[in-house]
Design a protein around this motif. Structure first.
Motif, short mmCIF file in Angstrom:
data_model
loop_
_atom_site.label_atom_id
_atom_site.label_comp_id
_atom_site.label_asym_id
_atom_site.label_seq_id
_atom_site.Cartn_x
_atom_site.Cartn_y
_atom_site.Cartn_z
N GLU A 9 44.88 53.63 47.71
CA GLU A 9 45.79 53.27 48.82
C GLU A 9 46.62 51.89 48.43
O GLU A 9 47.92 51.90 48.77
N VAL A 10 45.84 51.12 47.86
CA VAL A 10 46.47 49.67 47.49
C VAL A 10 47.44 50.00 46.34
O VAL A 10 48.44 49.56 46.26
N LEU A 11 47.08 50.86 45.38
CA LEU A 11 47.98 51.18 44.31
C LEU A 11 49.23 52.03 44.93
O LEU A 11 50.38 51.57 44.47
N ARG A 12 49.19 52.90 45.84
CA ARG A 12 50.27 53.39 46.54
C ARG A 12 51.10 52.31 47.21
O ARG A 12 52.43 52.38 46.95
N LYS A 13 50.46 51.50 47.92
CA LYS A 13 51.40 50.33 48.52
C LYS A 13 52.04 49.48 47.61
O LYS A 13 53.28 49.11 47.70
N LEU A 14 51.35 49.32 46.48
CA LEU A 14 52.01 48.29 45.47
C LEU A 14 53.28 48.93 44.90
O LEU A 14 54.23 48.40 44.89
N ARG A 15 53.08 50.34 44.57
CA ARG A 15 54.08 50.87 44.01
C ARG A 15 55.22 51.04 44.86
O ARG A 15 56.49 50.76 44.62
N ASP A 16 55.03 51.51 46.13
CA ASP A 16 56.19 51.55 47.02
C ASP A 16 56.80 50.26 47.09
O ASP A 16 58.01 50.16 47.39
N GLY A 17 55.97 49.17 47.32
CA GLY A 17 56.72 48.08 47.54
C GLY A 17 57.47 47.38 46.44
O GLY A 17 58.68 46.76 46.31
N LEU A 18 56.94 47.67 45.16
CA LEU A 18 57.71 46.99 43.84
C LEU A 18 58.71 47.77 43.51
O LEU A 18 59.90 47.40 42.97
N MET A 19 58.69 49.26 43.95
CA MET A 19 60.02 50.05 43.76
C MET A 19 61.15 49.54 44.64
O MET A 19 62.34 49.77 43.91
N THR A 20 60.98 48.82 45.61
CA THR A 20 61.87 48.52 46.48
C THR A 20 62.72 47.35 45.68
O THR A 20 63.97 47.00 46.15
N THR A 21 62.01 46.68 44.75
CA THR A 21 62.60 45.56 44.15
C THR A 21 63.55 45.87 43.00
O THR A 21 64.21 44.98 42.47
N GLN A 22 63.58 47.08 42.65
CA GLN A 22 64.38 47.48 41.50
C GLN A 22 66.06 47.56 41.94
O GLN A 22 66.28 47.63 42.92
N VAL A 23 66.65 47.05 40.63
CA VAL A 23 68.10 46.97 40.82
C VAL A 23 68.49 47.50 39.46
O VAL A 23 68.32 47.15 38.42
N PRO A 24 69.32 48.56 39.60
CA PRO A 24 69.98 49.39 38.47
C PRO A 24 70.74 48.39 37.53
O PRO A 24 71.67 47.78 38.02
N GLY A 25 70.21 48.69 36.28
CA GLY A 25 70.93 47.95 35.12
C GLY A 25 70.77 46.35 35.21
O GLY A 25 71.39 45.75 34.57
#
Length: 393
Positions: free
Chosen positions: A261-277
């Motif tokens: 569950e920690v891994l899922r939460k980390l992935r969801d949170g870190l995905m929101t910081t992505q900026v294309p290019g």
């Protein structure tokens, strides 16, 4: 109408060692980003066909004989010159590599202003500038600047702390009032890494900021400034540049029942910081009653292997406030009382001094005196987390 692209504080060749110690991949990316961003700025100057490209000092990061970085600068500025865009620049406090006596001239249509050649005329404008001859100038340069040229637009380049700025030593200081009243139409400034503009009637002063931030303390950079000089007051527009930015994210993991569950939460949170290019360096502030900083950093690094363009800068972990028991609260309170004692602080500062002497100069900011309180808070948070029990390493 005359149009200028103004930049400063590119710090080409910055070693980025403090970041690289925590994350070598991020350190390497930042090194490339400073060069890639400079190429981007030159591309902008050429595509906009500005009348001049202005660099207000600290083009390089240090005085080491890094002739590869100097060759990179000359190649880029020569590319601009061949496209019809001249460059006007000055040396800042980091620019020993721009010493024309030691290393020679930079090339045609690249105008380095200094005490022996403080003015150059381009079209109907006169550019005036003085360069640092030493690593620190404690007095104002302004009295030594040339007088305005009659019938010309007068543009000054200065590397200065101006009236002063938090975190910056007084480099070539002068008051804003004196600067704006000198008789020039435009001042292009360097040294302060956060951008700002000052307007006084028909006079404009521009601090473009650092175009490629290097750490979290420079999150307000990432810009250059386009300036237009016409019949009225100068007009300006900030342009966003840079290949890597910094982002602070907060995640509450206190409700997670297991590591998956920690891994899922980390992935969801870190995905929101992505900026294309665009690359992003993330600092994670985690709330957890079970997982310490080291483990969260390891798990986040694993997650980031499958997320492009996101790098982990640092993790801070602290327990939920609601779960602090009376016993641990008393222990933390006693520790805080001890931290406030003069004897403890003096001993801690001595330890920081000893550490700074043993560390490379480029990363001593990590143990600077003004970092003491932040370092102690991080230590308290980690100890508090351990005291709560149930920690899973």
């Amino acid at each position: 109408m005359m149009r200028l692209l103004v930049s400063a504080d590119t710090h080409i060749g910055s070693p980025i060692r403090s970041v690289a110690l925590r994350n070598p991949d991020l350190g390497d990316r930042l090194k490339r980003a400073s060069r890639d961003t400079f190429v981007e700025i030159v591309d902008l100057a050429i595509s906009e066909q500005v009348d001049a490209f202005v660099l207000a000092g600290d083009i390089f990061d240090n005085g080491y004989p890094d002739l590869k970085s100097r060759a990179f600068l000359i190649a880029q500025l020569s590319r601009a010159a061949e496209a019809g865009v001249p460059t006007v620049l000055i040396r800042g406090n980091h620019d020993a590599l721009l010493d024309h006596n030691a290393h020679g001239e930079l090339g045609p249509n690249i105008h380095l202003l200094h005490k022996g050649a403080s003015t150059v005329e381009i079209a109907d404008a006169a550019f005036h500038g003085l360069s640092f001859d030493t690593a620190h100038m404690s007095k104002s340069f302004l009295p030594d600047y040339p007088a305005p040229v009659p019938g010309k637009r007068n543009i000054g380049l200065m590397h200065t702390s101006l009236d002063g700025s938090p975190g910056h030593d007084p480099y070539a200081p002068c008051t804003e009032k004196e600067l704006m009243g000198y008789g020039f139409d435009l001042w292009c400034l360097g040294h302060i890494h956060a951008p700002f503009e000052r307007v006084d009637g028909s006079v404009l002063a521009v601090m473009p900021g650092i175009p490629q931030p290097r750490h979290f303390g420079e999150r307000h950079g990432g810009t250059v400034t386009m300036v237009s000089l016409g019949d009225g007051a100068p007009a300006y527009e900030r342009r966003v540049v840079g290949r890597l930015s910094f982002f602070e994210a907060s995640l509450d993991l206190s409700a997670c029942s297991d590591q998956q569950e920690v891994l899922r939460k980390l992935r969801d949170g870190l995905m929101t910081t992505q900026v294309p290019g665009h690359d992003v360096a993330v600092r994670l502030n985690v709330t957890s009653d079970r997982y310490g900083t080291a483990l969260i950093a390891e798990l986040a690094s694993e997650v980031l292997d499958s997320i492009n363009g996101v790098f982990l800068d640092k993790v801070k972990s602290a327990p939920p406030i609601s779960q602090v028991s009376a016993e641990t609260d008393d222990l933390v309170r006693l520790m805080r009382e001890e931290l406030a004692e003069d004897g403890f602080r003096q001993a801690a500062l001595q330890q920081l001094d000893e550490l700074s002497l043993a560390m490379p100069s480029e990363i001593t900011d990590e143990v600077a005196e003004d970092r003491l309180d932040a370092l102690l808070e991080e230590a308290i948070a980690e100890i508090s987390l351990t005291l709560h029990g149930g920690i899973s390493q």
